[in-house]
Scaffold this motif. Structure first.
Motif, PDB file in Angstrom:
ATOM      1  N   CYS A 105      -8.158 107.914  66.841  1.00 27.23           N
ATOM      2  CA  CYS A 105      -8.541 106.211  66.634  1.00 27.23           C
ATOM      3  C   CYS A 105      -9.685 105.959  66.803  1.00 27.23           C
ATOM      4  O   CYS A 105     -10.192 106.481  67.924  1.00 27.23           O
ATOM      5  CB  CYS A 105      -7.568 104.822  66.406  1.00 27.23           C
ATOM      6  SG  CYS A 105      -8.589 103.219  66.121  1.00 27.23           S
ATOM      7  N   ILE A 107     -11.337 103.526  67.053  1.00 27.16           N
ATOM      8  CA  ILE A 107     -12.073 102.360  67.660  1.00 27.16           C
ATOM      9  C   ILE A 107     -11.991 102.764  69.098  1.00 27.16           C
ATOM     10  O   ILE A 107     -11.962 102.503  70.043  1.00 27.16           O
ATOM     11  CB  ILE A 107     -11.585 101.416  66.763  1.00 27.16           C
ATOM     12  CG1 ILE A 107     -11.824 101.595  65.584  1.00 27.16           C
ATOM     13  CG2 ILE A 107     -11.709 100.187  67.701  1.00 27.16           C
ATOM     14  CD1 ILE A 107     -13.027 101.031  65.390  1.00 27.16           C
ATOM     15  N   VAL A 108     -10.054 103.341  68.844  1.00 23.88           N
ATOM     16  CA  VAL A 108     -10.415 103.785  70.294  1.00 23.88           C
ATOM     17  C   VAL A 108     -10.924 105.346  71.844  1.00 23.88           C
ATOM     18  O   VAL A 108     -10.806 104.295  72.714  1.00 23.88           O
ATOM     19  CB  VAL A 108      -8.474 103.558  70.620  1.00 23.88           C
ATOM     20  CG1 VAL A 108      -8.178 104.481  71.934  1.00 23.88           C
ATOM     21  CG2 VAL A 108      -7.719 102.869  70.203  1.00 23.88           C
ATOM     22  N   ARG A 128     -13.305  94.725  68.569  1.00 15.94           N
ATOM     23  CA  ARG A 128     -12.779  95.185  67.874  1.00 15.94           C
ATOM     24  C   ARG A 128     -11.154  95.673  67.838  1.00 15.94           C
ATOM     25  O   ARG A 128     -10.344  95.054  67.100  1.00 15.94           O
ATOM     26  CB  ARG A 128     -13.405  96.658  66.785  1.00 15.94           C
ATOM     27  CG  ARG A 128     -15.034  96.969  67.104  1.00 15.94           C
ATOM     28  CD  ARG A 128     -15.580  95.337  66.212  1.00 15.94           C
ATOM     29  NE  ARG A 128     -15.163  94.306  65.898  1.00 15.94           N
ATOM     30  CZ  ARG A 128     -15.768  93.607  66.372  1.00 15.94           C
ATOM     31  NH1 ARG A 128     -17.386  94.322  67.442  1.00 15.94           N
ATOM     32  NH2 ARG A 128     -16.467  92.210  66.433  1.00 15.94           N
ATOM     33  N   ARG A 129     -11.017  96.287  68.437  1.00 19.49           N
ATOM     34  CA  ARG A 129      -9.760  96.085  69.230  1.00 19.49           C
ATOM     35  C   ARG A 129      -8.678  94.879  70.079  1.00 19.49           C
ATOM     36  O   ARG A 129      -7.727  94.753  69.149  1.00 19.49           O
ATOM     37  CB  ARG A 129      -9.432  96.912  70.568  1.00 19.49           C
ATOM     38  CG  ARG A 129      -9.925  98.568  70.462  1.00 19.49           C
ATOM     39  CD  ARG A 129      -9.759  99.635  71.671  1.00 19.49           C
ATOM     40  NE  ARG A 129     -10.793  98.966  72.351  1.00 19.49           N
ATOM     41  CZ  ARG A 129     -11.144 100.062  72.979  1.00 19.49           C
ATOM     42  NH1 ARG A 129     -11.860 100.013  71.834  1.00 19.49           N
ATOM     43  NH2 ARG A 129     -12.340  99.601  73.797  1.00 19.49           N
ATOM     44  N   GLN A 132      -7.437  93.823  67.019  1.00 18.02           N
ATOM     45  CA  GLN A 132      -6.946  94.475  66.212  1.00 18.02           C
ATOM     46  C   GLN A 132      -5.443  93.683  66.446  1.00 18.02           C
ATOM     47  O   GLN A 132      -4.326  93.380  66.158  1.00 18.02           O
ATOM     48  CB  GLN A 132      -6.732  95.579  66.435  1.00 18.02           C
ATOM     49  CG  GLN A 132      -5.072  96.346  64.987  1.00 18.02           C
ATOM     50  CD  GLN A 132      -4.903  97.950  65.451  1.00 18.02           C
ATOM     51  OE1 GLN A 132      -4.964  98.081  66.961  1.00 18.02           O
ATOM     52  NE2 GLN A 132      -5.568  98.625  64.734  1.00 18.02           N
ATOM     53  N   THR A 133      -5.058  93.161  68.038  1.00 23.32           N
ATOM     54  CA  THR A 133      -4.105  92.732  68.612  1.00 23.32           C
ATOM     55  C   THR A 133      -3.804  90.990  68.501  1.00 23.32           C
ATOM     56  O   THR A 133      -2.518  91.021  67.740  1.00 23.32           O
ATOM     57  CB  THR A 133      -4.649  92.743  70.387  1.00 23.32           C
ATOM     58  OG1 THR A 133      -4.621  93.947  70.702  1.00 23.32           O
ATOM     59  CG2 THR A 133      -3.834  92.390  71.376  1.00 23.32           C
ATOM     60  N   ALA A 163       0.581  96.412  70.392  1.00 21.89           N
ATOM     61  CA  ALA A 163      -1.281  97.364  70.500  1.00 21.89           C
ATOM     62  C   ALA A 163      -1.294  97.706  71.379  1.00 21.89           C
ATOM     63  O   ALA A 163      -1.712  99.249  71.326  1.00 21.89           O
ATOM     64  CB  ALA A 163      -2.335  95.852  71.280  1.00 21.89           C
ATOM     65  N   ARG A 167      -2.760 101.983  70.809  1.00 18.67           N
ATOM     66  CA  ARG A 167      -3.632 102.830  71.685  1.00 18.67           C
ATOM     67  C   ARG A 167      -3.112 104.334  72.683  1.00 18.67           C
ATOM     68  O   ARG A 167      -4.133 104.997  72.151  1.00 18.67           O
ATOM     69  CB  ARG A 167      -3.896 101.768  72.548  1.00 18.67           C
ATOM     70  CG  ARG A 167      -4.593 100.805  72.460  1.00 18.67           C
ATOM     71  CD  ARG A 167      -5.565  99.742  72.099  1.00 18.67           C
ATOM     72  NE  ARG A 167      -6.083  98.927  71.908  1.00 18.67           N
ATOM     73  CZ  ARG A 167      -5.488  97.942  71.310  1.00 18.67           C
ATOM     74  NH1 ARG A 167      -4.378  98.173  70.271  1.00 18.67           N
ATOM     75  NH2 ARG A 167      -5.427  96.065  70.720  1.00 18.67           N
TER      76      ARG A 167
END
Length: 207
Positions: A105, A107-108, A128-129, A132-133, A163, A167
């Protein structure tokens, strides 16, 4: 006299920048890399997109609107919380292991470590992460409100759990773990949701 035509396709250039950042990360992608990926001089890149940081943010936006948004969209499309979480995991694995694209990902992996001068990039991606969480937690809370999940379900803990799994799936995919192996993990992860269901399926087998 007609205006001078643009010398490059901006949308295509942005997609190329996204893939470069996705594959090598923010700091790992130099301006020389971007010049090669976009096929235009650095001066044109700055003129079209602003700074490298501005280009990165726009590239992440493109990622989230497309490939990187499939898991988030799954949370809103599925009819039940259980279906939403399961679909999210399947979609995330597909996105992270798609042939011909960077693995994991964006974002990760785009900025797991940066020098101090790029702390702003780290913080921005962390936001951003966390968003999502919060979306995962919100979908679980909806499941509680609708009576699908038990009233005492710890939605924050369960949201943090999934979450963390998301990741981890990204890192595993980045390391080259095959999609079939990652997909095999989904039923194990889903046991956490199964345990929180308000109505449990009837037991089978001998008493």
């Amino acid at each position: 006299m007609a205006g001078r035509p643009r010398e490059f396709d901006r949308d295509k250039a942005l997609a190329n920048a996204r893939d470069a950042f996705w594959a090598r990360g923010y700091e790992g992608t130099s301006m020389a890399d971007l010049v090669a990926a976009l096929g235009i001089a650095s001066a044109r890149i700055y003129a079209a997109f602003g700074s490298k940081r501005d280009l990165f943010r726009e590239a992440v936006g493109l990622y989230q609107a497309g490939d990187g948004g499939v898991a988030t969209r799954a949370l809103g499309e599925a009819q039940t919380a259980r279906q939403a979480i399961e679909k999210m995991l399947f979609e995330a694995i597909e996105n992270c292991t798609r042939p011909g694209r960077p693995q994991g990902c964006m974002i990760v992996s785009a900025a797991t470590n940066c020098t101090a001068e790029n702390d702003e990039v780290l913080d921005w991606l962390a936001e951003r992460r966390m968003e999502q969480t919060e979306r995962i937690i919100a979908r679980l809370e909806q499941g509680v409100a609708e009576g699908e999940l038990k009233p005492d379900t710890d939605t924050q803990m369960l949201g943090d759990y999934f979450a963390t799994i998301m990741r981890g799936l990204s890192v595993q995919a980045r390391d080259g773990v095959a999609s079939a192996r990652l997909l095999g993990f989904v039923p194990v992860a889903m046991q956490a949701v199964e345990a929180a269901l308000a109505s449990q399926p009837a037991a089978t087998g001998k008493a």
